[in-house]
Design a protein around this motif. Structure first.
Motif, PDB file in Angstrom:
ATOM      1  N   ARG A   1       1.218  -1.526  -0.218  1.00  9.63           N
ATOM      2  CA  ARG A   1      -0.012  -0.170  -0.250  1.00  9.63           C
ATOM      3  C   ARG A   1       0.752   1.046   0.450  1.00  9.63           C
ATOM      4  NH1 ARG A   1      -5.131  -0.737   2.404  1.00  9.63           N
ATOM      5  NH2 ARG A   1      -4.548  -0.770   4.639  1.00  9.63           N
TER       6      ARG A   1
ATOM      7  N   SER B   1       0.809  -7.110  -2.341  1.00 11.95           N
ATOM      8  CA  SER B   1       0.215  -7.582  -0.694  1.00 11.95           C
ATOM      9  C   SER B   1      -1.352  -7.419  -1.546  1.00 11.95           C
ATOM     10  CB  SER B   1       0.468  -6.076   0.193  1.00 11.95           C
ATOM     11  OG  SER B   1       0.055  -5.213   0.261  1.00 11.95           O
TER      12      SER B   1
ATOM     13  N   GLN C   1      -0.552 -12.024  -5.867  1.00  7.63           N
ATOM     14  CA  GLN C   1      -1.066 -11.476  -4.756  1.00  7.63           C
ATOM     15  C   GLN C   1      -0.485 -12.450  -3.933  1.00  7.63           C
ATOM     16  OE1 GLN C   1      -4.359 -11.345  -2.585  1.00  7.63           O
ATOM     17  NE2 GLN C   1      -4.011 -12.033  -1.002  1.00  7.63           N
ATOM     18  N   VAL C   2       0.785 -12.251  -2.623  1.00  4.52           N
ATOM     19  CA  VAL C   2       1.797 -12.588  -2.162  1.00  4.52           C
ATOM     20  C   VAL C   2       1.124 -12.982  -0.479  1.00  4.52           C
ATOM     21  CG1 VAL C   2       3.578 -12.977  -0.847  1.00  4.52           C
ATOM     22  CG2 VAL C   2       3.934 -12.482  -3.055  1.00  4.52           C
TER      23      VAL C   2
ATOM     24  N   SER D   1      -3.952 -16.326   1.689  1.00  2.96           N
ATOM     25  CA  SER D   1      -5.166 -15.493   0.407  1.00  2.96           C
ATOM     26  C   SER D   1      -4.719 -15.653  -0.342  1.00  2.96           C
ATOM     27  CB  SER D   1      -6.449 -14.933   1.333  1.00  2.96           C
ATOM     28  OG  SER D   1      -5.954 -13.755   1.439  1.00  2.96           O
TER      29      SER D   1
ATOM     30  N   SER E   1       3.727  -2.855   4.927  1.00  2.93           N
ATOM     31  CA  SER E   1       4.299  -3.638   6.163  1.00  2.93           C
ATOM     32  C   SER E   1       4.776  -4.886   7.118  1.00  2.93           C
ATOM     33  CB  SER E   1       3.052  -3.115   7.188  1.00  2.93           C
ATOM     34  OG  SER E   1       2.004  -3.703   7.314  1.00  2.93           O
TER      35      SER E   1
ATOM     36  N   SER F   1       2.095  -7.927   7.961  1.00  2.01           N
ATOM     37  CA  SER F   1       0.901  -8.216   8.273  1.00  2.01           C
ATOM     38  C   SER F   1       1.611  -9.772   8.303  1.00  2.01           C
ATOM     39  CB  SER F   1      -0.270  -8.296   7.460  1.00  2.01           C
ATOM     40  OG  SER F   1      -0.543  -9.074   6.227  1.00  2.01           O
TER      41      SER F   1
ATOM     42  N   GLN G   1      -0.021 -12.245   7.567  1.00  2.00           N
ATOM     43  CA  GLN G   1      -1.239 -13.173   6.030  1.00  2.00           C
ATOM     44  C   GLN G   1      -0.205 -12.571   5.235  1.00  2.00           C
ATOM     45  OE1 GLN G   1      -3.550 -10.788   8.292  1.00  2.00           O
ATOM     46  NE2 GLN G   1      -4.699 -11.732   8.824  1.00  2.00           N
ATOM     47  N   HIS G   2       0.644 -11.876   5.119  1.00  2.00           N
ATOM     48  CA  HIS G   2       1.192 -11.251   3.768  1.00  2.00           C
ATOM     49  C   HIS G   2       2.522 -11.798   3.549  1.00  2.00           C
ATOM     50  CE1 HIS G   2       2.999  -9.214   0.792  1.00  2.00           C
ATOM     51  NE2 HIS G   2       3.730  -9.764   1.636  1.00  2.00           N
TER      52      HIS G   2
ATOM     53  N   ASN H   1      10.390   0.947   3.315  1.00  2.00           N
ATOM     54  CA  ASN H   1       9.874   1.065   4.230  1.00  2.00           C
ATOM     55  C   ASN H   1      10.022   2.542   5.516  1.00  2.00           C
ATOM     56  OD1 ASN H   1       7.289   1.816   6.149  1.00  2.00           O
ATOM     57  ND2 ASN H   1       6.994  -0.624   5.737  1.00  2.00           N
TER      58      ASN H   1
ATOM     59  N   ASP I   1      11.368   6.870   1.661  1.00  2.00           N
ATOM     60  CA  ASP I   1      10.400   6.699   1.045  1.00  2.00           C
ATOM     61  C   ASP I   1      10.560   5.924  -0.331  1.00  2.00           C
ATOM     62  OD1 ASP I   1       8.076   7.689  -0.621  1.00  2.00           O
ATOM     63  OD2 ASP I   1       8.176   9.388  -0.137  1.00  2.00           O
ATOM     64  N   ILE I   2       9.893   4.781  -0.267  1.00  2.00           N
ATOM     65  CA  ILE I   2       9.998   4.057  -2.057  1.00  2.00           C
ATOM     66  C   ILE I   2       9.658   4.990  -3.442  1.00  2.00           C
ATOM     67  CG2 ILE I   2       9.308   1.995  -1.039  1.00  2.00           C
ATOM     68  CD1 ILE I   2       6.850   2.227  -2.261  1.00  2.00           C
TER      69      ILE I   2
END
Ligand SMILES: Cc1cc2nc3c(=O)[nH]c(=O)nc-3n(C[C@H](O)[C@H](O)[C@H](O)COP(=O)(O)OP(=O)(O)OC[C@H]3O[C@@H](n4cnc5c(N)ncnc54)[C@H](O)[C@@H]3O)c2cc1C
Ligand SMILES: Nc1ncnc2c1ncn2[C@@H]1O[C@H](COP(=O)(O)O)[C@@H](O)[C@H]1O
Lengths: 263, 318
Positions: free
Chosen positions: B207, B232, B246-247, B250, B265, B267, B269-270, B284, B302-303
């Motif tokens: 994001r 993500s 998507q990695v 899910s 970030s 998470s 789940q990621h 990040n 900052d990417i």
């Protein structure tokens, strides 16, 4: 179709760095930007689309302090028809079970065919929908990323499961669904939309109005309590590259080359 | 001594990885606990699970695991006041909150660790705000508890040769037919034009990229290093990239040699989709982002500024 959507006002993690306060009793709340829980926006959008297809009305409900009214207003600006604010100091300190108990009382005052929650909120529980459904004895599905209305008695719901696969089920109404992100593209709400609903009356209901015994909710009724926030002892953590951007990039490229990260 | 149960899920005739993790979690709650596995499924799975549990309770059926039906069965067979451990995956999220209501016991989601039981309260460690802060939670277990345990939070103990027995509880489980929620089918995820599960180098974007137009700088870096672009979940939710990229739990499970997480970030789940212990680089702008706890190398930047400069240097070097 009468649809109820449960929403929560939460600190916006994309706008804030969440930090722990000095004594670890709470997060640092000064200057926090709040918004509606990310998942709830998808739930509202879905409810509005269903209403627009098959008719009926969308009501948004929240259990929260005075400030929480702003998220109800925001969701009404998106297109929800009614708001309902469950507000009582007796609700403070409720655990998930407590919030579900309060929401259940509100559900029983209405006549809803479909109840939507977000799949997850700020404290990462993902419990509300399942608890509410069990209390109401309604069927439930979590992590829903597709809803198809069959008729006024049945829907088809898709759950997103591991690997992005989708588990399809047929469910009887009324039912409760927790909504996963990505099910739709929530519409944008502009300042004008917010202004339009700025003076709409939003009814508030207290524990008394809902017929809830105060000791069954709030801190008194909570079996699960947060004791503190703390900084965990971290493992090694990353090797942080420091210096000027040029130096950092030089080091990083060295490492990437060594690890096969540049072909 | 607490009586602890572990619900063991399985797929294609094999017990889930969580089977071995949940025994370890149970011992962390109470080292003396007798831990009973509950398996809704066939003898083969029960026998596999029996190797690592004192006892296995079997509910025999080969129907699709419908949480509504399984909840009813569990309510019928579980003794009052038991502690029930369930993996915090998509099935556990479906089953557990409602199960706790029906058992009239406490519920704790996504537990990462335990600090034992004191005065009838189980002390649990969990995270809030997508892993940005950690908390101690006290859970009153006087009436039992349902606890969802984060997948991967406990290192499986393969050594336990418990060699337990299988007890058939099917007769006590009640009617196992579907009623108000009826399973239809599983629709498989679509395959995309790139198979990121085969990539050695993944340039993964989250994001933090802020805008679809900015994805160009990610594509450029991927091209420069000879890798593929993954992402993500929010990037897929926004329809900026296809689902196949998507990695995460899910999404896809990937096994690259090098994984660059840009504006992600971290998470669980990621991270759950990244296997094989790749060289993990995180960029990040928030020095406290959880991803820095698990990355090998971190850059606070900052990417939008850092990535184009990196790309340029990589291209120059070639
Ligand atoms: C059942 C379930 C399944 C899920 N499955 C998945 C899954 O498979 N995959 C997945 O990824 N997620 C999954 N999620 C979502 C997951 O919980 C997180 O919400 C998601 O991973 C967050 O993505 P993110 O890191 O890109 O965004 P965020 O958490 O919003 O993080 C963005 C990061 O970018 C940083 N940043 C912002 N701007 C910049 C900048 N200019 N430069 C540098 N850094 C910047 C911020 O500091 C922040 O750390 C799932 C959730 C649930 C409930
Ligand atoms: N205080 C609340 N008021 C109304 N709905 C809530 C509240 N807390 C949680 N919810 C709903 O429950 C969902 C999941 O939250 P949780 O179970 O807390 O992770 C949210 O997305 C909301 O839909």
């Amino acid at each position: 179709m009468e649809i109820l959507v449960c929403v929560k006002r939460v600190p916006d993690t994309s706008e804030n760095e969440i930090e722990i306060n000095k004594d670890g009793s709470d997060i640092e709340r000064d200057d926090l930007v709040y918004s509606v829980n990310e998942w709830d926006n998808y739930a509202i959008e879905e409810a509005i689309q269903i209403r627009d297809n098959v008719g009926g009305a969308v009501t948004v409900v929240t259990v929260g302090d005075e400030e929480s009214e702003e998220v109800l207003r925001r969701e009404m600006a998106m297109g929800a028809d009614n708001g309902l604010h469950l507000l009582d100091s007796a609700f403070d300190g409720s655990d998930g079970r407590g919030i579900a108990t309060i929401l259940k009382a509100a559900v029983e005052k209405g006549n809803y065919d479909l109840i939507l929650t977000g799949a997850l909120a700020d404290d990462g529980a993902g419990q509300m929908g399942g608890m509410l459904a069990a209390m109401l004895d309604y069927p439930y599905a979590s992590l829903v990323n597709k809803i198809e209305v069959i008729d006024d008695k049945k829907i088809k719901a898709g759950r997103e499961i591991e690997g992005g696969n989708q588990e399809m089920s047929e469910m009887d109404l009324p039912c409760v669904l927790s909504i996963q992100t990505g099910i739709n593209e929530p519409r944008y709400v502009g300042i004008r939309g917010i202004r339009k609903v700025a003076s709409v009356e939003i009814p508030t209901l207290t524990a008394g109005d809902l017929g809830i015994a105060p000791e069954s909710v709030g801190d008194a009724g909570a079996k699960v309590k947060r004791m503190d926030y703390f900084m965990p002892e971290m493992g090694e953590g990353a090797e942080m590259l420091e210096g000027s951007t040029d130096e950092i990039i030089e080091k990083l490229i060295e490492m990437l080359k060594a690890k096969g990260g540049i072909k | 001594m607490a009586q602890i149960f572990a619900y063991v899920a399985h797929k294609a005739g094999k017990a889930d990885d969580s089977a071995l993790e949940l025994t370890v979690a149970a011992k962390k709650i109470d080292p003396n606990a007798s831990v009973t596995a509950i398996v809704v499924g066939s003898d083969a799975v029960c026998n596999e699970v029996a190797a690592s549990y004192n006892e296995v309770w079997k509910i025999g059926t080969d129907a699709y695991p419908n949480a509504e039906v399984i909840r009813k069965a569990l309510v019928n067979i579980l003794p009052k006041e038991s502690i029930v451990l369930i993996s915090h995956d998509t099935f556990g999220m479906d089953l557990s909150p409602g199960l706790s209501v029906k058992l009239d016991s406490a519920f704790v989601a996504d537990a990462m660790d335990f600090e034992g039981i004191e005065d009838g309260k189980l002390k649990v460690i969990r995270q809030e705000y997508a892993g940005m802060v950690t908390t101690h939670v006290s859970c009153d277990i006087a009436n039992g508890a349902v606890v969802n345990v984060r997948p991967g939070a406990f290192q499986p103990d393969e050594s336990t040769g418990a060699g337990g027995s299988v007890v058939d509880k099917t007769g006590d489980a009640g009617d196992l037919s579907e009623t108000t929620r009826r399973f239809l089918e599983v629709v498989e995820a679509e395959v995309g034009d790139v198979d990121i599960t085969k990539s050695d180098i993944l340039i993964s974007v989250g994001r933090g990229i802020e805008d679809q137009d900015n994805l160009e700088i990610i594509n450029d870096l991927a091209k420069a290093v000879g890798g593929d672009v993954s992402c993500s979940r929010p990037i897929v939710d926004a329809k900026w990239l296809e689902k196949a990229r998507q990695v995460g739990t899910s999404g896809q499970t990937v096994k690259p040699k090098v994984y660059m997480a840009l504006g992600i970030s971290g998470s669980f789940q990621h991270m759950g989709g990244i296997k094989g212990n790749p060289f993990l680089v995180a960029v990040n702008k928030n020095a406290k982002a959880p991803i820095f706890q698990v990355a090998d190398v971190g850059v606070v930047a900052d990417i939008l500024e850092f990535v184009p400069e990196l790309t340029e240097k990589v291209s120059e070097m070639k």
